[in-house]
Scaffold this motif. Structure first.
Motif, PDB file in Angstrom:
ATOM      1  N   GLY A  84      36.449  12.301 -37.002  1.00 14.84           N
ATOM      2  CA  GLY A  84      36.420  11.458 -38.188  1.00 14.84           C
ATOM      3  C   GLY A  84      37.588  10.502 -38.268  1.00 14.84           C
ATOM      4  O   GLY A  84      38.238  10.384 -39.307  1.00 14.84           O
ATOM      5  N   GLY A 167      27.558  11.902 -42.350  1.00 16.52           N
ATOM      6  CA  GLY A 167      28.991  11.721 -42.580  1.00 16.52           C
ATOM      7  C   GLY A 167      29.786  11.640 -41.292  1.00 16.52           C
ATOM      8  O   GLY A 167      29.382  12.193 -40.264  1.00 16.52           O
ATOM      9  N   ASP A 175      31.810  10.949 -46.494  1.00 20.82           N
ATOM     10  CA  ASP A 175      31.906  12.355 -46.886  1.00 20.82           C
ATOM     11  C   ASP A 175      32.537  12.528 -48.263  1.00 20.82           C
ATOM     12  O   ASP A 175      32.024  13.269 -49.114  1.00 20.82           O
ATOM     13  CB  ASP A 175      32.751  13.129 -45.868  1.00 20.82           C
ATOM     14  CG  ASP A 175      32.128  13.215 -44.496  1.00 20.82           C
ATOM     15  OD1 ASP A 175      31.723  12.169 -43.954  1.00 20.82           O
ATOM     16  OD2 ASP A 175      32.046  14.329 -43.950  1.00 20.82           O
ATOM     17  N   ILE A 191      25.859  17.155 -47.055  1.00 22.24           N
ATOM     18  CA  ILE A 191      26.523  16.259 -46.114  1.00 22.24           C
ATOM     19  C   ILE A 191      26.413  16.829 -44.707  1.00 22.24           C
ATOM     20  O   ILE A 191      26.841  17.964 -44.448  1.00 22.24           O
ATOM     21  CB  ILE A 191      28.000  16.051 -46.489  1.00 22.24           C
ATOM     22  CG1 ILE A 191      28.085  15.462 -47.908  1.00 22.24           C
ATOM     23  CG2 ILE A 191      28.685  15.111 -45.496  1.00 22.24           C
ATOM     24  CD1 ILE A 191      29.482  15.433 -48.467  1.00 22.24           C
ATOM     25  N   SER A 193      27.964  16.239 -41.420  1.00 22.08           N
ATOM     26  CA  SER A 193      29.143  15.500 -40.973  1.00 22.08           C
ATOM     27  C   SER A 193      29.383  15.636 -39.476  1.00 22.08           C
ATOM     28  O   SER A 193      28.738  16.428 -38.796  1.00 22.08           O
ATOM     29  CB  SER A 193      30.374  16.002 -41.750  1.00 22.08           C
ATOM     30  OG  SER A 193      31.465  15.130 -41.572  1.00 22.08           O
TER      31      SER A 193
END
Length: 349
Positions: A84, A167, A175, A191, A193
């Protein structure tokens, strides 16, 4: 007479030597003033995969910014996706040389994650980055697949059926904003992710892995244009204080909040994401003169007619903040109301 001739010869030789030394000194001065960036290449490290909004903005900027830097260096984009955007942020802080030749571009939501001490693996202090600016201040939206049959926020909330939203990871608006809305207005969402960028979320959207996404309108227009124009993706709500001019009839999420605490949390977290969402940064301790050069070049690029023509064709909105303004916005992240900190930490953990 011989003495006079010798004096003239001496004067001529002296003048030649003086001229030589003046030329030498001038040449050294010119050499010393030669731009640092001449003959060099600058890298922009993008913390997401190719094809998404962060990558698209960076490649467009890279095609124009070099001509605004003394020495006209080449600028190349390298993708460093993972965790991320965290891998690229840590790289910029700990590994990249502070020589003005490496620019980082990752999600500004990591600043809040660091402040709240929510995420393991953060190895940077956001306040120590040298900040160049942002090309646009994002306006985040909730978009759902037409296949869900949900065409409005009211319908979604009333159904209480959780819809899967793609996400990128904690610290990303993809997120964090849905998490806040799940806690404040009871948004029925799940979510999914871990995608490397919104380009990967888009692929998951088409395969049916996810049913929607929280994304910037700027990114939707640029990289989800076909889905928006074809009606495959429907914008059901806006995560900003007032409707965007492009979407005057789409409701804002704060209108669905039933309590003052919910409204405070939405204002404190959801509404503050946009101005810092797309920061361009340099490593700590980069020489101030090079920081100044790159800040100026960045803002000059934002006004460049050729750049603006390309961004218009690519549907990339330009609404920039300079480095000083970005610094102020990052400081505001660290000035979150202490009374809200425990609740925000609980929501985003």
């Amino acid at each position: 007479m011989l003495m006079r001739q010798n004096q003239r010869v001496f004067k001529c030789r002296l003048l030649r030597w003086i001229g030589f030394f003046v030329l030498l000194i001038f040449s050294q001065s010119v050499f010393a003033q030669e731009p640092f960036y001449k003959g060099k290449a600058i890298r922009i490290i993008v913390g997401a995969s190719a094809g998404g909004g962060y990558d698209t903005y960076s490649r467009t900027i890279a095609r124009h910014m070099g001509k605004h830097i003394p020495g006209k260096p080449a600028i190349v984009v390298e993708n460093m996706p993972g965790a991320g955007f965290l891998i690229s942020a840590n790289y910029m802080y700990k590994v990249a040389k502070p020589d003005g030749l490496t620019i980082g571009h990752f999600i500004g939501g990591l600043f809040l994650q660091q402040f709240l001490a929510l995420r393991p693996g953060i190895e940077f202090d956001s306040r120590n980055f040298e900040l160049i600016g942002v090309p646009t201040q994002d306006n985040y939206m909730l978009g759902l697949s037409k296949a869900t049959g949900v065409t409005s926020m009211e319908q979604w909330l009333a159904s209480k059926t959780p819809l899967k939203l793609g996400g990128v990871g904690p610290g990303s608006a993809t997120d964090d904003i849905p998490k806040v809305l799940m806690a404040t207005i009871g948004l029925p969402a799940q979510i999914v992710s871990g995608y490397k960028g919104t380009a990967d979320v888009r692929l998951a959207f088409h395969s049916g892995e996810v049913q929607g996404v929280c994304n910037a309108w700027e990114s939707f227009k640029a990289t989800w244009r076909k889905e928006v124009d074809a009606g495959e993706l429907i914008i059901v709500a806006q995560n900003i204080p007032k409707p965007h001019p492009d979407l005057p009839k789409v409701p804002v999420v704060i209108s669905f909040a039933k309590t003052e605490e919910a409204r405070k949390l939405i204002r404190a977290v959801v509404h503050t994401v946009g101005p810092t969402a797309r920061p361009y940064v340099l490593p700590p301790h980069t020489p101030k003169d090079r920081v100044g050069i790159l800040r100026k070049a960045f803002m000059d690029t934002m006004k460049d007619p050729e750049f603006l023509s390309e961004t218009q064709k690519a549907k990339l909105d330009i609404n920039p903040l300079d480095g000083a303004e970005l610094e102020q916005n990052v400081r505001e992240v660290f000035n979150l109301d202490p009374a809200l900190v425990p609740k925000v930490r609980e929501i985003l953990k």
